[in-house]
Design an enzyme around this catalytic site. Structure first.
Site, PDB file in Angstrom:
ATOM      1  N   ARG A 161       0.930  -1.084   0.012  1.00  0.00           N
ATOM      2  CA  ARG A 161       0.269   0.001  -0.178  1.00  0.00           C
ATOM      3  C   ARG A 161       0.964   1.191   0.078  1.00  0.00           C
ATOM      4  O   ARG A 161       0.478   2.408  -0.206  1.00  0.00           O
ATOM      5  CB  ARG A 161      -0.973  -0.070   1.248  1.00  0.00           C
ATOM      6  CG  ARG A 161      -0.407   0.064   2.513  1.00  0.00           C
ATOM      7  CD  ARG A 161      -1.236   0.111   3.759  1.00  0.00           C
ATOM      8  NE  ARG A 161      -2.697   1.126   3.310  1.00  0.00           N
ATOM      9  CZ  ARG A 161      -3.793   1.292   4.022  1.00  0.00           C
ATOM     10  NH1 ARG A 161      -3.910   0.395   4.974  1.00  0.00           N
ATOM     11  NH2 ARG A 161      -4.387   2.005   3.762  1.00  0.00           N
ATOM     12  N   ASP A 177      -8.289   3.046   4.041  1.00  0.00           N
ATOM     13  CA  ASP A 177      -8.820   1.567   3.862  1.00  0.00           C
ATOM     14  C   ASP A 177     -10.229   1.673   2.980  1.00  0.00           C
ATOM     15  O   ASP A 177     -10.931   2.747   3.251  1.00  0.00           O
ATOM     16  CB  ASP A 177      -8.994   1.087   5.464  1.00  0.00           C
ATOM     17  CG  ASP A 177      -7.565   1.041   5.930  1.00  0.00           C
ATOM     18  OD1 ASP A 177      -6.721   0.818   5.222  1.00  0.00           O
ATOM     19  OD2 ASP A 177      -7.489   0.879   7.296  1.00  0.00           O
ATOM     20  N   GLU A 178     -10.197   0.438   2.713  1.00  0.00           N
ATOM     21  CA  GLU A 178     -11.750   0.350   1.798  1.00  0.00           C
ATOM     22  C   GLU A 178     -12.891   0.531   2.732  1.00  0.00           C
ATOM     23  O   GLU A 178     -14.036   0.769   2.030  1.00  0.00           O
ATOM     24  CB  GLU A 178     -11.817  -0.864   1.273  1.00  0.00           C
ATOM     25  CG  GLU A 178     -11.913  -2.313   2.055  1.00  0.00           C
ATOM     26  CD  GLU A 178     -11.972  -3.429   1.394  1.00  0.00           C
ATOM     27  OE1 GLU A 178     -12.555  -3.664   0.346  1.00  0.00           O
ATOM     28  OE2 GLU A 178     -11.018  -4.376   1.723  1.00  0.00           O
ATOM     29  N   ASP A 179     -12.908   0.392   3.987  1.00  0.00           N
ATOM     30  CA  ASP A 179     -14.221   0.527   4.780  1.00  0.00           C
ATOM     31  C   ASP A 179     -13.997   1.933   5.639  1.00  0.00           C
ATOM     32  O   ASP A 179     -14.921   1.971   6.548  1.00  0.00           O
ATOM     33  CB  ASP A 179     -14.321  -0.760   5.790  1.00  0.00           C
ATOM     34  CG  ASP A 179     -13.205  -0.787   6.523  1.00  0.00           C
ATOM     35  OD1 ASP A 179     -12.027  -0.239   6.301  1.00  0.00           O
ATOM     36  OD2 ASP A 179     -13.028  -1.629   7.750  1.00  0.00           O
ATOM     37  N   GLU A 265       1.646  -2.347   9.481  1.00  0.00           N
ATOM     38  CA  GLU A 265       2.330  -1.118   8.304  1.00  0.00           C
ATOM     39  C   GLU A 265       1.934   0.175   8.575  1.00  0.00           C
ATOM     40  O   GLU A 265       2.992   1.024   8.483  1.00  0.00           O
ATOM     41  CB  GLU A 265       1.958  -1.569   6.709  1.00  0.00           C
ATOM     42  CG  GLU A 265       0.781  -0.938   6.522  1.00  0.00           C
ATOM     43  CD  GLU A 265      -0.532  -1.520   6.937  1.00  0.00           C
ATOM     44  OE1 GLU A 265      -1.793  -1.034   7.030  1.00  0.00           O
ATOM     45  OE2 GLU A 265      -0.500  -2.637   8.041  1.00  0.00           O
ATOM     46  N   ASP A 266       0.966   0.683   9.325  1.00  0.00           N
ATOM     47  CA  ASP A 266       0.681   1.997   9.449  1.00  0.00           C
ATOM     48  C   ASP A 266       1.372   2.643  10.755  1.00  0.00           C
ATOM     49  O   ASP A 266       1.668   3.649  10.798  1.00  0.00           O
ATOM     50  CB  ASP A 266      -0.894   1.950   9.729  1.00  0.00           C
ATOM     51  CG  ASP A 266      -1.404   1.251  10.826  1.00  0.00           C
ATOM     52  OD1 ASP A 266      -0.845   0.152  11.183  1.00  0.00           O
ATOM     53  OD2 ASP A 266      -2.754   1.002  11.320  1.00  0.00           O
ATOM     54  N   ARG A 311      -0.193  -5.861  17.310  1.00  0.00           N
ATOM     55  CA  ARG A 311       0.433  -4.489  17.142  1.00  0.00           C
ATOM     56  C   ARG A 311       1.249  -4.085  18.495  1.00  0.00           C
ATOM     57  O   ARG A 311       2.035  -3.143  18.447  1.00  0.00           O
ATOM     58  CB  ARG A 311      -1.018  -3.463  16.978  1.00  0.00           C
ATOM     59  CG  ARG A 311      -1.450  -3.543  15.633  1.00  0.00           C
ATOM     60  CD  ARG A 311      -2.871  -3.041  15.504  1.00  0.00           C
ATOM     61  NE  ARG A 311      -2.609  -1.612  15.284  1.00  0.00           N
ATOM     62  CZ  ARG A 311      -2.579  -1.078  14.053  1.00  0.00           C
ATOM     63  NH1 ARG A 311      -2.195  -1.769  13.116  1.00  0.00           N
ATOM     64  NH2 ARG A 311      -2.639   0.329  13.743  1.00  0.00           N
TER      65      ARG A 311
END
Length: 358
Positions: A161, A177-179, A265-266, A311
């Site tokens: 991404r 994000d898609e949502d 990744e964020d 996380r």
């Protein structure tokens, strides 16, 4: 100058291509550039506007919540004799694309399709304004070989991404994000804020870290407190230079941690930007709920209990590899002028934001 020690000349040969250029425009060079702009009949901020641009590229990471293809009825071709209709993007993704496409500042929308199945055909995607191209790119899935021509240490997983794709021509990247639930006004306001802080991550979902004395390790929390140290890239703006650093400069061990967990990744992007600038991210407005709730009781992968545990582990691994904790806390939140003030909504620029619940 913040970022000066992590300036890779392979990225560009001009200061104007780096997110730290606004710092130079704010000093003596800024005064000279402003004076030159006035003499040229342009507004004083024209030099900074030229460096950053008036457009952004939206990059949507999608494919994890895609609904299954529906049977179109009839005979032959599909399971049980019924052909399968072409899949369609999830409703939340369709709504998000339309909201982003209505922005006055969007240059292009890029959908990074990470699902196991191929993305829906072009005819199934929503129509955007004629000046806004929509590109749907199929990503490699799982871990393994690197993306062809990518270089660096990131593999074929969720880190894609942040791949510095040539389709991203603007300085500003809106990562989604898609949502994600965002209105057009929220997108436009966050972009205006980012243009004042182009070296930072600017966005909506905030998180924080803390030191746990009992465990002797760093902790990760999504609880709302008076400060934060991360703004997640599920709904945030950042400079495209950080894609380049993420892919070409970070330690392979950091990439390996992300790819093995398919998570964090964020967090790693926040570590990177805070390490480079020694400044915290910036949160805008009070929105707390920024994720669409899946229909039919489906569970989003981001709501998996193991996701949170991973996380916590990532946070400590990243701190160990960096050699210190680069995240910095902030208690600043930026809202539009007159936001939530008891005055007529007609006096406010970002009127949709008044209707967004916390």
């Amino acid at each position: 100058m913040p970022g000066g020690l992590v300036t890779l000349p392979r990225f560009a040969d001009s200061w104007s291509r780096f997110p730290f250029y606004s710092e130079r425009l704010g000093g003596v060079e800024g005064a000279a550039a402003g004076a030159a702009a006035v003499l040229a009949g342009e507004p004083p901020g024209a030099a900074l506007t030229a460096a950053l641009g008036e457009r952004f590229t939206a990059v949507v990471y999608a494919g994890q919540l895609a609904p299954p293809a529906r049977s179109s009825g009839g005979l032959g071709g599909g399971l049980g004799g019924a052909p399968q209709a072409a899949p369609t993007p999830a409703p939340a993704l369709t709504r998000l694309l339309r909201n982003v496409g209505r922005s006055a500042y969007v240059s292009r929308v890029v959908v990074l399709w990470s699902g196991d199945r191929p993305p829906p055909p072009r005819s199934r995607w929503p129509s955007l304004p004629g000046h806004v191209p929509l590109n749907v790119l199929q990503l490699q899935t799982g871990t393994g070989p690197k993306t062809p021509g990518a270089g660096g240490g990131a593999g074929a997983g969720i880190s894609q991404r942040f791949f510095p794709h040539p389709l991203i021509q603007t300085a500003a990247v809106l990562s989604l994000d898609e949502d994600t639930l965002l209105t057009t006004d929220e997108v436009d306001f966050a972009f205006q804020v980012w243009k004042s802080f182009p070296d930072r991550i600017v966005g909506y979902p905030a998180r924080s870290h803390y030191w746990d004395d009992a465990k002797g390790s760093w902790g990760y929390t999504s609880k709302w407190t008076n400060d934060y140290s991360m703004v997640l890239t599920g709904a945030a703006f950042y400079h495209r230079y950080y894609n380049y650093l993420y892919w070409h400069w970070l330690s392979p061990l950091l990439h390996k941690t992300v790819e093995q967990s398919q998570n964090c990744e964020d967090i790693l992007m926040n570590f990177l930007v805070s390490h480079v600038t020694r400044r915290p991210p910036i949160k805008v407005t009070q929105r707390k709920q920024y994720k669409d709730q899946p229909a039919g009781g489906a569970r989003s992968p981001w709501n998996d209990p193991d996701h949170f545990i991973q996380r916590q582990t990532c946070l400590n691994t990243f701190a160990a590899v960096f050699g210190y904790m680069p995240l910095l806390r902030s208690n600043m939140r930026l809202d539009p002028v007159l936001f939530k003030d008891p005055v007529s909504n007609m006096r406010k620029k970002y009127r949709q934001m008044e209707l967004v619940g916390s």
